[in-house]
Design an enzyme around this catalytic site. Sequence first.
Site, mmCIF file in Angstrom:
data_model
loop_
_atom_site.group_PDB
_atom_site.id
_atom_site.type_symbol
_atom_site.label_atom_id
_atom_site.label_comp_id
_atom_site.label_asym_id
_atom_site.label_seq_id
_atom_site.Cartn_x
_atom_site.Cartn_y
_atom_site.Cartn_z
ATOM 1 N N GLY A 61 2.356 -8.595 5.660
ATOM 2 C CA GLY A 61 3.780 -8.603 5.370
ATOM 3 C C GLY A 61 4.295 -7.205 5.145
ATOM 4 O O GLY A 61 3.519 -6.266 4.940
ATOM 5 N N PRO A 62 5.608 -7.036 5.162
ATOM 6 C CA PRO A 62 6.194 -5.716 4.941
ATOM 7 C C PRO A 62 6.179 -5.327 3.474
ATOM 8 O O PRO A 62 6.036 -6.173 2.587
ATOM 9 C CB PRO A 62 7.630 -5.909 5.437
ATOM 10 C CG PRO A 62 7.919 -7.359 5.166
ATOM 11 C CD PRO A 62 6.616 -8.072 5.411
ATOM 12 N N GLY A 63 6.320 -4.040 3.217
ATOM 13 C CA GLY A 63 6.448 -3.563 1.855
ATOM 14 C C GLY A 63 5.140 -3.148 1.237
ATOM 15 O O GLY A 63 4.172 -2.806 1.922
ATOM 16 N N CYS A 92 -4.326 -7.183 5.644
ATOM 17 C CA CYS A 92 -3.371 -6.087 5.524
ATOM 18 C C CYS A 92 -2.755 -6.025 4.120
ATOM 19 O O CYS A 92 -3.387 -5.538 3.199
ATOM 20 C CB CYS A 92 -2.305 -6.197 6.614
ATOM 21 S SG CYS A 92 -1.384 -4.673 6.894
ATOM 22 N N SER A 141 1.153 1.676 7.233
ATOM 23 C CA SER A 141 1.450 3.054 6.848
ATOM 24 C C SER A 141 0.914 3.347 5.460
ATOM 25 O O SER A 141 0.905 4.499 5.028
ATOM 26 C CB SER A 141 2.957 3.296 6.884
ATOM 27 O OG SER A 141 3.620 2.384 6.027
ATOM 28 N N LEU A 142 0.491 2.306 4.734
ATOM 29 C CA LEU A 142 -0.120 2.441 3.422
ATOM 30 C C LEU A 142 -1.600 2.118 3.525
ATOM 31 O O LEU A 142 -2.016 1.369 4.404
ATOM 32 C CB LEU A 142 0.544 1.495 2.414
ATOM 33 C CG LEU A 142 2.074 1.548 2.312
ATOM 34 C CD1 LEU A 142 2.570 0.505 1.308
ATOM 35 C CD2 LEU A 142 2.545 2.941 1.921
ATOM 36 N N HIS A 184 -5.587 -6.032 11.707
ATOM 37 C CA HIS A 184 -5.021 -7.337 12.036
ATOM 38 C C HIS A 184 -5.958 -8.095 12.973
ATOM 39 O O HIS A 184 -5.941 -7.864 14.192
ATOM 40 C CB HIS A 184 -3.636 -7.182 12.668
ATOM 41 C CG HIS A 184 -2.558 -6.913 11.677
ATOM 42 N ND1 HIS A 184 -1.517 -7.788 11.429
ATOM 43 C CD2 HIS A 184 -2.378 -5.875 10.815
ATOM 44 C CE1 HIS A 184 -0.736 -7.297 10.483
ATOM 45 N NE2 HIS A 184 -1.230 -6.128 10.097
ATOM 46 N N GLU A 186 -5.720 -11.015 14.025
ATOM 47 C CA GLU A 186 -4.988 -11.966 14.870
ATOM 48 C C GLU A 186 -4.294 -11.305 16.058
ATOM 49 O O GLU A 186 -3.757 -11.995 16.929
ATOM 50 C CB GLU A 186 -3.952 -12.716 14.033
ATOM 51 C CG GLU A 186 -2.659 -11.978 13.748
ATOM 52 C CD GLU A 186 -2.781 -10.846 12.732
ATOM 53 O OE1 GLU A 186 -1.800 -10.092 12.570
ATOM 54 O OE2 GLU A 186 -3.848 -10.714 12.110
#
Length: 802
Positions: A61-63, A92, A141-142, A184, A186
Site C-alpha cells: 500500500g502507499p504511504g 512491502c 521508496s522506503l 512484490h 505478485e
Amino acid sequence: MADRPRILLIDSYDSFTFNLASLCKRAIPGSHIHIIKNDALPPASFIPLLQHFDAVVVGPGPGSPDNPEDIGIVKDLWHVAEDSLVPVFGVCLGLQSLAVEHGGRIQRLNVVKHGQVSRIHHQGRDLFENVGRVDAVRYHSLHVGLSGPADLEPLAWADDGEENGQVLMALKHKRKPFWSVQYHPESVRTIGGGEDVLRNFWRLASRWSVTHGRITLPWTVTAEDLTGACWPSVRPEFAIRDPAELSTTPVLTRALGAPYADVSRICEMLDVEDDSTDFVMLNSAAAPGRFSIIGCLSHTSPKITYIIGDSFVRLRRGQDVTFAELGTLDIWAWLAAFMRRRKAHGGTPGVPFWGGLVGYLSYELGVQTVAPVPPRSATHPRHPDVNLVFVDRSIVVDSRDQLVYIQSILPSDDDWLQEMTGRLRKILAAPAADRPLGVPSSGLVPAPIVTLPDRAEYISKIAAAKEWLFSGDSYELCVTAPTRIRAPKATVAVARGTSSSWELYKTLCSRNPAPHSAYLRLHPSTLLSSSPERFLSYSRTPDSLCQLRPIKGTVRKAPDITREVAEELLSGSRKEVAENLMIVDLIRHDLHSVVGEDVHVRQFCKVEEYETVWQLVSVIEGKPAPAIKNKTHSDLGWEVLRASLPPGSMTGAPKKRSVEILRELEGAERGIYSGVLGYADVGGGGDWAVIIRSCFKHDERSLPSHDSLLHHAGDREDAAPGAIPSTSDEDFKGLGGLTERLGALHDTTDRPSDSLPDTLFDEWTLGAGGAITALSDPVAEWDEMVTKVESVLRAFDDPTSR
C-alpha cells in the site's frame, strides 16, 4: 486446520491487491480468500475475527507504516495476545510495518525502486527453501533498517551497490509466526520469488499451527457480515434477478461490397454537417483498426446523460425529457439494467457492433468509484459525466474486407434497410473526388489563440509529484494540464455553411490518423478524438473475453527512426519499461477484482507500429470464472469498466492515492479528457478507448434540471468558457514551426478578433501530460507534454497558409 483454508487479505488501498489474491489461490489450492480494507473494522471486531482464519496476508500500500492512517489495523495485528496469534505473511508495506513494530526504523532509499527488477539474494531456507534464482519487482521508496532487540531475522536482501547498498528484502519474527517480503511476489515480472515463496509460507504456517495446537473456528454468518463474501464475488446490483430481462430481439442486417467505402462520405450523406443535431461516429482511421461505426440517429433516439452527484439519469427523446431515479442503484448498475432490457441476437457474428450505447464517460466518473469526492456546488455547474445515445440503426464499415453492413434492431425495419442500401450503393459506386480541407482565407479570419499551461507552474507540479513518489505515496503519477484554444470556426465551414467541428475533425484525422478516432457530437458537448489507445474491449457472451491494451512509451516516426531504433528507445529503456510494467500490474489487479483468477499478460512491452508513431504496448486478457459468468450474463463489461476506471495509464499507481494527489496537484477537473469513449453492444460486447490526442468543446445548451419525473422545471445553466488570455513566448517552447503557421498568437496587432462576433469562434480544450516517475526529468516532461499537444493542435492550422 480446515480442509479448505480460509485466508484474510488486508488491503491498504493498493492497486496490486487482487494480483496478490490470485497468487494466494495458486499457492494455496482450494483456499477461500476474504479481502478487507485496513480501516474497515475497529480492533474490537478485528481481533476476534482472526480465529476464523488459517492465515492473514498483509498486502502492500502507499504511504508509511509510521502513519496510522496508512497502516490502519495492521499495526494491531503484530501485537495480539498469544492465544489470538495467527500466521501472517506481509508484502512491502506489510514488511515495513512488521519491522517498525519490532524495533526497526523506516528510511528513504537514495534511489527509489519503482517497477525495477532486482536480483534477490537468499540462503535457500525458510521462505526460500528449494527456491533458486529470484529476480523480483520492487515498488518502494522506503526501506527498513534493523536495530535494537533481535526479534527479527533477515532472510533476503538486494545489493543496490553505490545507489543504496544492501537493502532488506525479507525477514521473519523469531518467536511468532510472522514472515514478510519487501519486493512484490505478485508482479508479472517477478521470477522465482512468487508462488514458491507463498507456498513455503503456507507450509511454515501450517506447521506452526499444528505445533502450537491452533484450531481455526468454523465460518459463521457473523464473520461473513464483517468481511463480505470470498473473492471473486458479484455485486448484488449486477446479479440477474428476473430471467424475463434476458429476452432478446433480432438484428436485421444487409451487407454491401464496398471497395470505395469512405466513412466521411457516409457521414456527410447522413447530414453530419448539420451542427444542430447529435451525431456519433467511431472511426478506425488507421492500422490496426478495422471497423468504423456510424450511428443513424433520429430525433427520437434515446439519449442518456448523468452528472456526478445527481440521484437520477436524464433520458431525452427529441424534446421530451424524463428523469429516471437511480434509487438503490449506482449509475453503472442502472446502465447495465438499461442494456439488459435491450439485448439482441442474430447479427453478423464478425461485426462487433449491432446497435447499443455510443458516447463517452468522463474521467471524474471513474474517480468517483476509486476515491469519491463531493461534486461541485450548484453555483458551479458541470457538463455531463455520462453522455451516451442509444443507436438502433447503424452502418458499420469493415475496411479490411471492404464491406459495409446496414443494421437495425427495430422490428419491421425492412423499408429503412432497403432505402439505406440504395443510398449507399449510389455514393460507394466510385471513389470520391478529393475535396480540399480548406479554402483560401479572406484575411479577415484571425489565427487561433492558444493558451498552453504555464510552463513554470507545470514543471513545479512535476517536481511536487516526484516528492510524492519519494515519500512512498505513489509509484507513478500521470500529471496533466489543459490547453485552451479560442479558434475561429473552420474557414471551409464558414464558406460552405457547414459544421465547423466536422471540418476540424477531418483535418485532425488526416494529419493524425489513429485506430480509435471518433467524432461525437452529443449536445452540449462535442468531442474530436484521434486516440491511439484502446482501453478495454470485451466480446459477446457466453464466452466473453476482456482485453486491455495499455500504451506507455511513444516515439514519433521519422526517417531515422527504424523499428530497431524504436525498440532501443522504448523496450530498451528502463524508464519506459518500468512505466509500462506498473500499469500492467495495476490493470491485472483491476481485472482480477471482477473476473477472478483467469487473467494473463498476453504481450508485455512490445513495440508496435502505428501510422505516425511507434508505441510500447502490453496486452492483458481475462475471462470470468463460471460463477461470475452465470450470475452476470451480459453485464460483465459494465462491471469491468466500473472497476477499471479511470484508466491506470492516466492516473498512476496505487490508483486511489494517485488520483487524490493528482486532484490537488492539477487543481481542476479533467472532464472529458482521459475518460473513455466507445460503445456497449446489444449483443453483450463493448469497446472503449482512452480519450487522449483529443479536443472537446461545450456549447451553450443547458441540461434540464430535475424537479419532477414528468415535466421540465428549470434548466441547469452551463456557462460558456470565459475569454482565453493570450499566451507568452515562454509558453510555446517546444512547439517549433507550428506556432509560426498558427500566427503570432501573442501579438494582437491587426488581429480582427475583437471586432468579430463570438458566434464565429469556438472554445476548445485539449489535455495532455505524462507519467512521472522517479527517473523523470521535469523539463523533458514539459517538452513531451507539448509534443502531445502539437499532435492535436495541427488540426487548427489553416491548410491554406502552408
